[in-house]
Write a protein that holds these residues in place. Structure first.
Motif, mmCIF file in Angstrom:
data_model
loop_
_atom_site.group_PDB
_atom_site.id
_atom_site.type_symbol
_atom_site.label_atom_id
_atom_site.label_comp_id
_atom_site.label_asym_id
_atom_site.label_seq_id
_atom_site.Cartn_x
_atom_site.Cartn_y
_atom_site.Cartn_z
ATOM 1 N N ARG A 162 0.907 -1.129 -0.135
ATOM 2 C CA ARG A 162 -0.017 -0.086 0.165
ATOM 3 C C ARG A 162 0.752 1.174 0.085
ATOM 4 N NH1 ARG A 162 -4.866 2.054 -1.800
ATOM 5 N NH2 ARG A 162 -5.766 3.352 -0.296
ATOM 6 N N ALA A 163 2.033 1.258 0.838
ATOM 7 C CA ALA A 163 2.822 2.430 0.733
ATOM 8 C C ALA A 163 3.396 2.751 -0.466
ATOM 9 C CB ALA A 163 3.878 2.201 1.927
ATOM 10 N N LEU A 164 3.658 1.831 -1.192
ATOM 11 C CA LEU A 164 4.327 1.897 -2.763
ATOM 12 C C LEU A 164 3.312 2.573 -3.537
ATOM 13 C CD1 LEU A 164 6.246 -1.306 -3.116
ATOM 14 C CD2 LEU A 164 7.309 0.862 -2.402
ATOM 15 N N ASN A 165 2.177 2.202 -3.323
ATOM 16 C CA ASN A 165 1.238 3.093 -4.273
ATOM 17 C C ASN A 165 1.088 4.583 -3.818
ATOM 18 O OD1 ASN A 165 -0.762 3.591 -5.915
ATOM 19 N ND2 ASN A 165 -2.497 2.401 -4.763
ATOM 20 N N SER A 215 1.453 14.703 1.775
ATOM 21 C CA SER A 215 0.505 14.087 2.677
ATOM 22 C C SER A 215 0.681 12.371 2.366
ATOM 23 C CB SER A 215 -0.791 14.396 2.729
ATOM 24 O OG SER A 215 -1.943 13.752 3.220
ATOM 25 N N ASN A 216 0.836 12.062 0.896
ATOM 26 C CA ASN A 216 0.787 10.774 0.522
ATOM 27 C C ASN A 216 2.185 10.212 1.280
ATOM 28 O OD1 ASN A 216 -1.868 10.903 -0.447
ATOM 29 N ND2 ASN A 216 -0.734 11.497 -2.656
ATOM 30 N N LEU A 217 3.208 10.880 0.886
ATOM 31 C CA LEU A 217 4.573 10.367 1.474
ATOM 32 C C LEU A 217 4.386 10.106 2.876
ATOM 33 C CD1 LEU A 217 6.956 12.514 -0.733
ATOM 34 C CD2 LEU A 217 6.335 10.310 -1.110
ATOM 35 N N ARG A 218 3.868 11.126 3.890
ATOM 36 C CA ARG A 218 3.714 10.744 5.136
ATOM 37 C C ARG A 218 2.912 9.585 5.480
ATOM 38 N NH1 ARG A 218 3.183 16.521 5.462
ATOM 39 N NH2 ARG A 218 0.815 16.323 5.563
ATOM 40 N N THR A 219 1.785 9.264 4.873
ATOM 41 C CA THR A 219 1.073 8.264 4.960
ATOM 42 C C THR A 219 1.990 6.909 4.700
ATOM 43 O OG1 THR A 219 -1.126 9.361 4.173
ATOM 44 C CG2 THR A 219 -1.010 6.847 4.428
ATOM 45 N N ALA A 220 2.779 6.889 3.566
ATOM 46 C CA ALA A 220 3.470 5.775 3.136
ATOM 47 C C ALA A 220 4.515 5.647 4.135
ATOM 48 C CB ALA A 220 4.100 6.338 1.908
ATOM 49 N N ILE A 221 5.110 6.556 4.698
ATOM 50 C CA ILE A 221 6.200 6.307 5.726
ATOM 51 C C ILE A 221 5.268 5.764 7.060
ATOM 52 C CG2 ILE A 221 7.654 7.457 7.432
ATOM 53 C CD1 ILE A 221 8.499 9.618 5.136
ATOM 54 N N GLY A 222 4.357 6.197 7.275
ATOM 55 C CA GLY A 222 3.702 5.445 8.381
ATOM 56 C C GLY A 222 3.182 4.086 8.335
ATOM 57 N N LEU A 223 2.964 3.811 7.123
ATOM 58 C CA LEU A 223 2.494 2.171 6.837
ATOM 59 C C LEU A 223 3.999 1.406 6.819
ATOM 60 C CD1 LEU A 223 0.241 2.726 3.861
ATOM 61 C CD2 LEU A 223 -0.496 1.741 5.958
ATOM 62 N N LEU A 224 5.056 1.903 6.342
ATOM 63 C CA LEU A 224 6.261 1.408 6.355
ATOM 64 C C LEU A 224 6.738 1.027 7.777
ATOM 65 C CD1 LEU A 224 7.722 3.024 2.992
ATOM 66 C CD2 LEU A 224 7.062 0.648 3.448
ATOM 67 N N ARG A 225 6.542 2.150 8.631
ATOM 68 C CA ARG A 225 6.972 2.277 9.935
ATOM 69 C C ARG A 225 6.208 1.169 10.570
ATOM 70 N NH1 ARG A 225 5.881 6.959 11.459
ATOM 71 N NH2 ARG A 225 8.101 7.713 10.837
ATOM 72 N N GLU A 226 4.890 0.967 10.226
ATOM 73 C CA GLU A 226 4.200 -0.178 11.153
ATOM 74 C C GLU A 226 4.527 -1.459 10.526
ATOM 75 O OE1 GLU A 226 0.004 0.395 10.059
ATOM 76 O OE2 GLU A 226 -0.143 2.650 10.916
ATOM 77 N N ALA A 227 5.062 -1.525 9.467
ATOM 78 C CA ALA A 227 5.637 -2.853 9.043
ATOM 79 C C ALA A 227 7.040 -3.072 9.198
ATOM 80 C CB ALA A 227 5.464 -2.640 7.131
ATOM 81 N N GLY A 228 7.719 -2.331 10.075
ATOM 82 C CA GLY A 228 8.963 -2.643 10.710
ATOM 83 C C GLY A 228 10.292 -2.167 9.974
ATOM 84 N N TYR A 229 10.077 -0.948 9.252
ATOM 85 C CA TYR A 229 10.892 -0.184 8.476
ATOM 86 C C TYR A 229 11.021 1.298 9.089
ATOM 87 C CZ TYR A 229 10.958 -3.709 4.978
ATOM 88 O OH TYR A 229 11.122 -5.096 4.414
#
Length: 621
Positions: free
Chosen positions: A345-348, A420-434
């Protein structure tokens, strides 16, 4: 499906009695012969029709058309999964049935003049025309059909999968053959068998001019015997192939062929470089070009031939009226990093389509929002009615968002939305352990940098990839572009040796068995399947079976929308973009019927050489 209809012992007993009675009736009532079969309603053309309505029965025969293809070829044998066969090879072979370009999923008799099957689709019988002939004059028989089926399934894993539900066949007479299927209810099964390419057993099992026995399991450049409207007249391996019209073609006067196959010669030239191919078109080396690049369409045709009208630029909508398209960056979930839906999802969120559309696509595209994009099978809003019932009936879990949130792609109309989209992506990646360290995204536990190998078939897509690379870099992700030639690309995709590719799936309005090969669990480890993402989801498998065995159009539509909704929310693909038109540039030497068919441009099949137009171009040059 019967267990959902009968929940009590009394009801079950009544069902068994009903089934027994139905079986007795089926034994005594023979299905009727059909001149055609359709997956949506009844065939448009009645038995004995004179011609398809979209052809010109008086179209002149003659002239030639020159086509181009990107790639190469090294074999004229379509049976084994070895080597590369040339485009156009299907011109020399007839099939049992042939489609109508004015209808969706409708087939009319060609080699077979009729077929019949029972209401449960458990078998099908084809009746071959006694006048059907190979180009050497010998009759096409049921034995040819059986031999073709055997060899295609034995020697090519693609056909083995395609015909996996065929349990066997029985040759009833020289002109009748029966195929049986492993399960009832598969409405596509008779049509699939009708599309079988029939090959000449007597030719393939005989000796060639050198006295050697032919081997259908191997590639060959010997010109094969066919049954179709064209035969191969000239071959330059890897570079060109020409097909000449068969003047005494056995089926030229059949209603399904009236007004078709009008050119005396059809030639394909093969190019490995698209820039060279474009320049060759402008230099009048070939006649017809479907332009896949928006920039070329907008800027590359400002030349005298276009200004004079010798080259016509035209957009056709026909090819997109009956199909659903999903194209995009496909993520290989066999790789551990892509197994987390939050990462996908983050990559989208990182893809800035709107900026690319403005700057390099000349605003010619719109973002894809469905695996059945542009059709009535595409999901939208929240599920309701029959679709909701099907989703709730699934035994396997589905993403919760399917029920609570309509799927939408991220939008980046301006820099504020992009941030805003990049912040959302970073949040998703952080949840996934990155986490980000020194500008790079790394796994918090292993410290391994997040890299993606993007495998590309040639360099045409490179400028798009570079834009995506720049966006991913803002997240600390390193997108590594790997450009390879066509043969390497095919081999690496088959071996699933990639992180990301850009590819597509084309859907009909009657989805069915092919869905298993697109995203069924059993196809995920099959090298020749189109399950590029490696999808293995029980809920998706359940929905595919409901689609294949749907009892009516309502259930098929509802189950397809449910499948689409789950595929979108699972985010196996970062959706790409499309246009509802085919962009075509052509040298103005041809004419076509006033009304083209609903679902196809029909070139070159129903077009014809226009002597007057061709003469004007020759005089201008």
């Amino acid at each position: 499906m019967r267990t959902r209809l009968y929940s009590s012992l009394t009801g079950l007993a009544f069902a068994i009695a009903s089934l027994t009675s139905s079986a007795a009736i089926a034994e005594t009532s023979e299905p009727e012969w059909r001149h055609a079969t359709s997956l949506i309603g009844e065939p448009k053309m009645s038995e004995g029709f004179l011609q398809f309505p979209y052809v010109n029965a008086d179209a002149p025969k003659g002239g030639r058309v020159r086509m181009a293809w990107t790639g190469t070829f090294d074999s004229l044998n379509l049976v084994p999964n070895k080597g590369v066969t040339p485009v156009g090879l299907g011109l020399i072979y007839d099939t049992l049935t042939t489609p109508s370009d004015d209808e969706i999923s409708t087939e009319y008799g060609l080699i077979a003049d009729a077929l019949k099957y029972p209401e449960d689709y458990s078998w099908v019988i084809f009746r071959l025309r006694s006048e059907a002939r190979w180009q050497d004059g010998k009759q096409i028989t049921a034995e040819d059909v059986a031999w073709s089926f055997d060899k295609l399934r034995e020697l090519n894993p693609i056909y083995k999968n395609y015909y996996e539900h065929v349990t066997g066949y029985e040759i009833l007479s020289p002109t009748e053959i029966k195929f049986s299927f492993d399960e009832p209810g598969n409405r596509e099964a008779p049509q699939i068998m009708g599309q079988l390419a029939v090959l000449p057993k007597h030719w393939w099992t005989a000796k060639n001019k050198d006295g050697e026995l032919r081997d259908v399991s191997r590639g060959t450049l010997e010109v094969p015997l066919g049954s179709g409207a064209y035969r191969i007249s000239d071959v330059v391996p890897g570079r060109s192939i020409s097909y000449e019209r068969v003047k005494d073609y056995w089926a030229k006067n059949l209603n399904v062929n009236i007004g078709k196959n009008n050119f005396d010669l059809v030639t394909f030239e093969f190019y490995r470089d698209e820039t060279v191919e474009l320049e060759a078109f402008k230099a009048d080396r070939f006649d017809w070009r479907t332009e896949a690049t928006a920039k070329n369409w907008a800027t590359a045709y400002d030349i005298p031939a276009v200004n004079r009208g010798d080259i016509v630029k035209e957009k056709f909508s026909q090819t997109f009226r009956g199909i659903g398209l999903m194209a995009g960056f496909i993520l290989n979930t066999r790789k551990e990093k892509f197994q987390d839906r939050r990462v996908r999802r983050a990559l989208n969120y990182a893809l800035n389509f709107e900026e690319m559309n403005r700057t390099i696509f000349f605003d010619q595209y719109s973002r894809i929002t469905s695996f059945f994009n542009g059709t009535k099978l595409a999901s939208s809003g929240l599920p309701e009615g029959r679709e909701l019932e099907i989703l709730k009936s699934l035994k396997s879990p589905v993403p919760q968002e399917v029920f609570t949130e309509p799927y939408v792609n991220p939008i980046s109309e301006d820099s504020r939305q992009e941030r805003s989209n990049l912040r959302t992506a970073i949040g998703l990646l952080r949840e996934a352990g990155y986490v980000q360290k020194q500008g790079k995204l790394v796994h918090e536990e292993t410290g391994k940098p997040f890299t993606i190998e993007y495998l590309m078939n040639g360099g045409r897509f490179e400028r798009v990839a570079l834009r995506y690379k720049a966006s991913l870099k803002k997240l600390g992700i390193d997108l590594q572009l790997r450009v390879v030639d066509s043969s390497q690309y095919v081999n690496r995709v088959r071996s699933r040796d990639f992180g990301m590719i850009y590819s597509s799936w084309v859907q009909t309005l009657s989805p069915g068995n092919e869905q298993r090969g697109y995203w069924g669990s059993e196809s995920a480890d099959d090298a020749i399947s189109r399950n590029y993402a490696g999808i293995k989801e029980p809920a998706i498998d359940e929905l595919i079976e409901i689609i294949v065995n749907a009892k009516d159009r309502e259930e098929l539509t509802a189950a397809t929308k449910a499948l689409d909704r789950i595929l979108m929310w699972e985010q196996y693909v970062v959706p790409g973009w499309t246009s509802p038109f085919s962009r075509v540039a052509r040298w103005d030497r041809f004419s076509h019927p006033d009304q083209l068919p609903e679902y196809a441009v029909g070139f070159p099949t129903i077009w014809w050489w226009d002597e007057e137009k061709a003469k004007k171009i020759e005089e201008a040059n």
